[in-house]
Design a protein around this motif. Structure first.
Motif, mmCIF file in Angstrom:
data_model
loop_
_atom_site.group_PDB
_atom_site.id
_atom_site.type_symbol
_atom_site.label_atom_id
_atom_site.label_comp_id
_atom_site.label_asym_id
_atom_site.label_seq_id
_atom_site.Cartn_x
_atom_site.Cartn_y
_atom_site.Cartn_z
ATOM 1 N N ASP A 106 -0.371 8.084 -0.624
ATOM 2 C CA ASP A 106 0.703 7.104 -0.780
ATOM 3 C C ASP A 106 0.358 5.990 -1.760
ATOM 4 N N LEU A 107 -0.638 6.213 -2.611
ATOM 5 C CA LEU A 107 -1.078 5.148 -3.510
ATOM 6 C C LEU A 107 0.026 4.735 -4.481
ATOM 7 N N ARG A 108 0.799 5.701 -4.971
ATOM 8 C CA ARG A 108 1.842 5.404 -5.958
ATOM 9 C C ARG A 108 3.212 5.176 -5.308
ATOM 10 N N GLU A 109 3.285 5.295 -4.025
ATOM 11 C CA GLU A 109 4.571 5.175 -3.336
ATOM 12 C C GLU A 109 4.857 3.724 -2.970
ATOM 13 N N HIS A 110 6.116 3.453 -2.667
ATOM 14 C CA HIS A 110 6.480 2.160 -2.107
ATOM 15 C C HIS A 110 7.444 2.396 -0.964
ATOM 16 N N ARG A 111 7.500 1.469 -0.057
ATOM 17 C CA ARG A 111 8.372 1.580 1.112
ATOM 18 C C ARG A 111 8.996 0.233 1.402
ATOM 19 N N SER A 112 9.940 0.246 2.294
ATOM 20 C CA SER A 112 10.630 -0.991 2.657
ATOM 21 C C SER A 112 9.800 -1.791 3.649
ATOM 22 N N PHE A 113 10.132 -3.071 3.754
ATOM 23 C CA PHE A 113 9.453 -3.897 4.742
ATOM 24 C C PHE A 113 9.742 -3.384 6.141
ATOM 25 N N SER A 114 10.931 -2.901 6.370
ATOM 26 C CA SER A 114 11.292 -2.372 7.684
ATOM 27 C C SER A 114 10.408 -1.186 8.052
ATOM 28 N N ALA A 115 10.141 -0.314 7.062
ATOM 29 C CA ALA A 115 9.268 0.839 7.322
ATOM 30 C C ALA A 115 7.845 0.373 7.616
ATOM 31 N N TYR A 116 7.407 -0.668 6.902
ATOM 32 C CA TYR A 116 6.079 -1.226 7.164
ATOM 33 C C TYR A 116 5.999 -1.786 8.579
ATOM 34 N N LEU A 117 7.053 -2.461 8.997
ATOM 35 C CA LEU A 117 7.080 -3.042 10.336
ATOM 36 C C LEU A 117 6.978 -1.951 11.399
ATOM 37 N N ASP A 118 7.685 -0.834 11.181
ATOM 38 C CA ASP A 118 7.594 0.288 12.123
ATOM 39 C C ASP A 118 6.168 0.835 12.172
ATOM 40 N N GLN A 119 5.550 0.982 10.997
ATOM 41 C CA GLN A 119 4.184 1.506 10.936
ATOM 42 C C GLN A 119 3.208 0.544 11.612
ATOM 43 N N PRO B 49 -1.529 -0.817 14.467
ATOM 44 C CA PRO B 49 -1.767 -2.259 14.273
ATOM 45 C C PRO B 49 -2.934 -2.575 13.342
ATOM 46 N N THR B 50 -3.898 -1.652 13.224
ATOM 47 C CA THR B 50 -5.102 -1.961 12.433
ATOM 48 C C THR B 50 -4.816 -2.119 10.943
ATOM 49 N N ILE B 51 -3.643 -1.701 10.472
ATOM 50 C CA ILE B 51 -3.371 -1.896 9.044
ATOM 51 C C ILE B 51 -3.240 -3.380 8.712
ATOM 52 N N ALA B 52 -3.084 -4.222 9.745
ATOM 53 C CA ALA B 52 -2.939 -5.661 9.518
ATOM 54 C C ALA B 52 -4.231 -6.427 9.815
ATOM 55 N N ARG B 53 -5.364 -5.733 9.898
ATOM 56 C CA ARG B 53 -6.638 -6.409 10.139
ATOM 57 C C ARG B 53 -6.957 -7.404 9.033
ATOM 58 N N ASN B 54 -7.744 -8.403 9.399
ATOM 59 C CA ASN B 54 -8.236 -9.297 8.352
ATOM 60 C C ASN B 54 -9.504 -8.706 7.736
ATOM 61 N N ALA B 55 -10.073 -9.399 6.767
ATOM 62 C CA ALA B 55 -11.200 -8.841 6.009
ATOM 63 C C ALA B 55 -12.418 -8.609 6.887
ATOM 64 N N HIS B 56 -12.750 -9.569 7.736
ATOM 65 C CA HIS B 56 -13.917 -9.399 8.604
ATOM 66 C C HIS B 56 -13.734 -8.210 9.540
ATOM 67 N N GLN B 57 -12.550 -8.051 10.071
ATOM 68 C CA GLN B 57 -12.291 -6.945 10.988
ATOM 69 C C GLN B 57 -12.383 -5.604 10.268
ATOM 70 N N ARG B 58 -11.867 -5.558 9.063
ATOM 71 C CA ARG B 58 -11.898 -4.294 8.325
ATOM 72 C C ARG B 58 -13.331 -3.947 7.905
ATOM 73 N N VAL B 59 -14.100 -4.930 7.446
ATOM 74 C CA VAL B 59 -15.493 -4.671 7.055
ATOM 75 C C VAL B 59 -16.320 -4.266 8.276
ATOM 76 N N GLN C 180 -1.641 -10.307 -0.722
ATOM 77 C CA GLN C 180 -1.557 -10.674 0.681
ATOM 78 C C GLN C 180 -0.961 -9.550 1.528
ATOM 79 N N ASP C 181 -1.278 -9.601 2.819
ATOM 80 C CA ASP C 181 -0.687 -8.662 3.760
ATOM 81 C C ASP C 181 0.815 -8.953 3.864
ATOM 82 N N PRO C 182 1.663 -7.922 3.911
ATOM 83 C CA PRO C 182 3.114 -8.147 4.020
ATOM 84 C C PRO C 182 3.518 -8.997 5.217
ATOM 85 N N MET C 183 2.650 -9.094 6.224
ATOM 86 C CA MET C 183 2.952 -9.899 7.400
ATOM 87 C C MET C 183 3.283 -11.342 7.034
ATOM 88 N N VAL C 184 2.706 -11.854 5.926
ATOM 89 C CA VAL C 184 2.923 -13.258 5.575
ATOM 90 C C VAL C 184 4.361 -13.513 5.128
#
Length: 688
Positions: free
Chosen positions: A20-33, A38-48, A173-177
């Motif tokens: 999905d590197l070249r794809e784009h989706r709607s914010f609504s689809a991101y919210l569903d995902q 939930p881990t797609i919204a981790r901060n940097a320390h959590q991801r590292v 930034q993460d779309p959450m903002v």
């Protein structure tokens, strides 16, 4: 030879790219995902933190240390960049613990992780390894993260430059903002209920100034209908860290100390946009500072403490407040793991500076010392040779280990207790603890920690110096048409260049020459042991002597008699024979009962498991029997003749050379060690 085709190479490359590197989706689809993952919204320390576990772990129960396979095995590169030594993995364990504490919001997320160590200790290599693995992790499904871009801006904002009709989030930034904080908090509360992790998702960041500008204009246009803004002007895209593209990872290197500029860290005005938007417009800011580029990932500060004191103040807000304040611009929230590296002189200088108290308070120091186990140190040199185009040359037994021993001797503190020598301490650190020596490793470590200025292993000879001399010794051997590298050649190069190396202080020359002599003496003993093994080794005789020893030991323990081999009569255990074996291990009289009980328990345990007695399987007993056999045979060997092939039977000499080749020697190397050890034994025989 199999020739690769362009089609195969292209297909292989495509398989490495996230689908999905070249794809784009709607914010609504991101919210569903987000609700599903939930881990797609981790901060940097959590991801590292999760990255370190993702590549595998192994727990060393004895040391109480987790070994992370990205460092201990380097799975991405087939082990090419592995790290060795217990003390190094303790440092890595400490580093990860600080990242994981930061992931839980315990405080270290607001600190610089400062890797402190001497030159060549591997701190830069480890930092580089973390960055490379973070790139790979963010390309995996488990490490996914997303950002957003603004689209169709010219449809709504009259003065928008047509070239800026689509603008990616400058800070990635993460779309959450994009959600106002109240609504965002409700979403976060929901997804944390589904999150299976040792931390909770948090996000209190404000939009970056440019995105805040677009959000404000678009909300005004749509009469504060957030849904219309997000559906018509926002696309969610995959974000992967890439150091070369300066996204999610940034390495910052000090430039000219007199011309340091804070804009290198925080960004600067985009002069090409001033004519379009005006100087005070947030769209005319260039988010190219190192902190901006590192957002959502890792900031790596090389030789961090070489920066001017005033320049380091920019790190205060970056760490404690997790914001940056560009000149003449609003503050910008950042999310990143800030790692710094520094050598000892810079650290000592800044530590003693009272004006640096605030900065020092915002650092978490992780000592990254030299390796203190000489066999692990030898693996560093072996890795160096494996990664090079090594000439067709054989590295003789003990060569790398003895070079490693020299390195370790320069790094460990001299023991305070007179009954433990420096070499014995190095062997104890290496795990070679002979019970007869009664060495307390923990006590040695504790004494060294109190004695060393910062910590044991933070000073001494760098692996780079020794590696360079090994390389020179290899080239020297080739020039002399020798197809092998021996310890003796390596010693000569080390000795010749100790005083020519810039990182070795003059007041250590004499000490290091003395250490090298200790290593020569240790090698002499090992060379003699190898030759002893070749000249006197007899498997059948060792088995027979071992069985005899155990018969007498069992009779001694059971207060019983043993049958005489010649007369067949029952007799008391032969104490003289037992001691003749045990003395070969320098086992004192008052420790003989402990050793006898130890081998008796070992034999009993093997018998219960259905294994037959074989002295080869007990290292201490084997060594004792080999040395006794040597003592029995050496009087029949003409050691002086070993030095000159013309003084002994060629068949006999070739037989000994073959035995040494079985131990890993080359033919020429076997001849050299045979002559060297023969001369040393002949000398000691004459002295006796």
């Amino acid at each position: 030879m199999t020739q690769e085709t362009l089609e195969e190479l292209s297909r292989e490359y495509r398989d490495t790219i996230p689908a999905d590197l070249r794809e784009h989706r709607s914010f609504s689809a991101y919210l569903d995902q987000l609700y599903d993952e939930p881990t797609i919204a981790r901060n940097a320390h959590q991801r590292v933190a999760d990255m370190f576990d993702y590549y595998g772990t192994e727990y060393d129960e004895d040391a109480g240390v987790v070994e992370y396979k990205l460092a201990s095995e380097d799975p991405l590169n087939d082990g090419e960049n592995t790290f060795y030594g217990r003390i190094v993995h303790e440092s890595i364990h400490e580093f990860v613990n600080k990242v994981k504490s930061g992931a839980r919001g315990l405080g270290p997320q607001k600190r610089i992780k400062l890797l402190l160590g001497p030159v060549g200790s591997g701190k830069s290599d480890f930092d580089r390894q973390v960055r490379r693995y973070y790139e790979d992790y963010t390309r995996s499904n488990e490490g996914r993260m997303y950002t957003f871009r603004w689209t169709n801006l010219c449809d709504v904002i009259p003065d928008q430059d047509p070239s800026d009709d689509t603008v990616r989030s400058p800070m990635n930034q993460d779309p959450m903002v994009l959600l106002p904080q109240d609504q965002r908090d409700r979403v976060i509360e929901d997804i944390n209920e589904e999150l299976d992790a040792p931390y909770t998702i948090r996000n209190e960041q404000a939009l970056d100034p440019a995105s805040e500008f677009y959000m404000d204009r678009l909300l005004a246009h749509y009469d504060d209908d957030l849904q219309q803004v997000l559906e018509n002007h926002v696309e969610i895209v995959r974000f992967v860290a890439d150091e070369n593209m300066r996204q999610g990872i940034e390495t910052f290197e000090p430039k000219d100390k007199k011309n340091q500029d804070e804009t290198e860290l925080t960004g600067d005005v985009n002069y090409s946009k001033i004519a379009v938007y005006g100087e005070s417009d947030p769209r005319a800011f260039d988010y190219s500072g190192a902190f901006c580029n590192a957002n959502r990932g890792i900031f790596s500060g090389e030789e961090l403490l070489k920066l001017q004191r005033e320049f380091l103040y920019d790190f205060l807000h970056a760490t404690q407040e997790q914001t940056i304040k560009p000149k003449n611009n609003p503050r910008i929230d950042i999310d990143q793991v800030i790692v710094g590296r520094t050598n000892m002189p810079e650290y000592k200088d800044k530590k003693g500076d009272e004006k640096m108290e605030a900065f020092n308070d915002r650092t978490k120091r992780i000592d990254f010392p030299y390796v203190l186990q000489y066999e692990e140190e030898a693996k560093i040199y072996r890795k160096m040779l494996n990664n090079a185009d090594l000439p067709d040359i054989i590295v003789e037994p003990h060569t790398l280990e003895m070079a490693g021993l020299f390195g370790v001797l320069t790094r460990i503190e001299e023991p305070d207790t007179g009954n433990v020598t420096l070499v014995q301490k190095a062997k104890a650190y290496n795990g070679e603890i002979d019970e007869a020596e009664d060495i307390d490793v923990k006590k040695l470590r504790d004494e060294a920690a109190e004695k060393a200025e910062i910590g044991e292993g933070m000073e001494g000879v760098s692996p780079r110096f020794i590696g360079d001399e090994i390389a020179e010794a290899i080239m020297d051997s080739m020039h002399r048409s020798r197809d092998f590298l021996s310890p003796l050649t390596t010693f000569n190069h080390l000795e010749a260049n100790i005083e020519n190396h810039g990182s070795i202080p003059e007041d250590r020359f004499e000490t290091y020459h003395r250490y090298l002599e200790l290593v020569r003496e240790e090698y002499k003993e090992r060379a003699i042991e190898d030759v002893r093994h070749a000249l006197a080794y007899d498997v059948d005789e060792i088995q027979r002597q071992g069985e005899k020893y155990m018969d007498h030991v069992m009779a001694y323990i059971d207060d019983d008699t043993v049958e005489d081999e010649i007369t067949g009569r029952e007799q008391e255990p032969d104490e003289q024979f037992l001691r003749s074996v045990e003395e070969k291990l320098d086992l004192p009289e008052d420790r003989k009962d402990d050793f006898r009980q130890e081998v008796s328990n070992w034999v009993s345990r093997r018998a219960r498991e259905g294994d037959t007695f074989n002295p080869q399987d007990n290292d201490r007993l084997r060594r004792a029997l080999e040395r006794k056999l040597w003592e029995d045979k050496k009087h029949n060997i003409n050691f002086s003749a070993l030095v000159s092939s013309g003084e002994m039977d060629d068949d006999e000499r070739n037989q000994w050379i073959d035995a040494l080749i079985e131990q890993g020697y080359s033919e020429e190397g076997a001849r050299e060690v045979l002559e060297f050890a023969g001369a040393e034994v002949a000398k000691s025989e004459m002295e006796d």
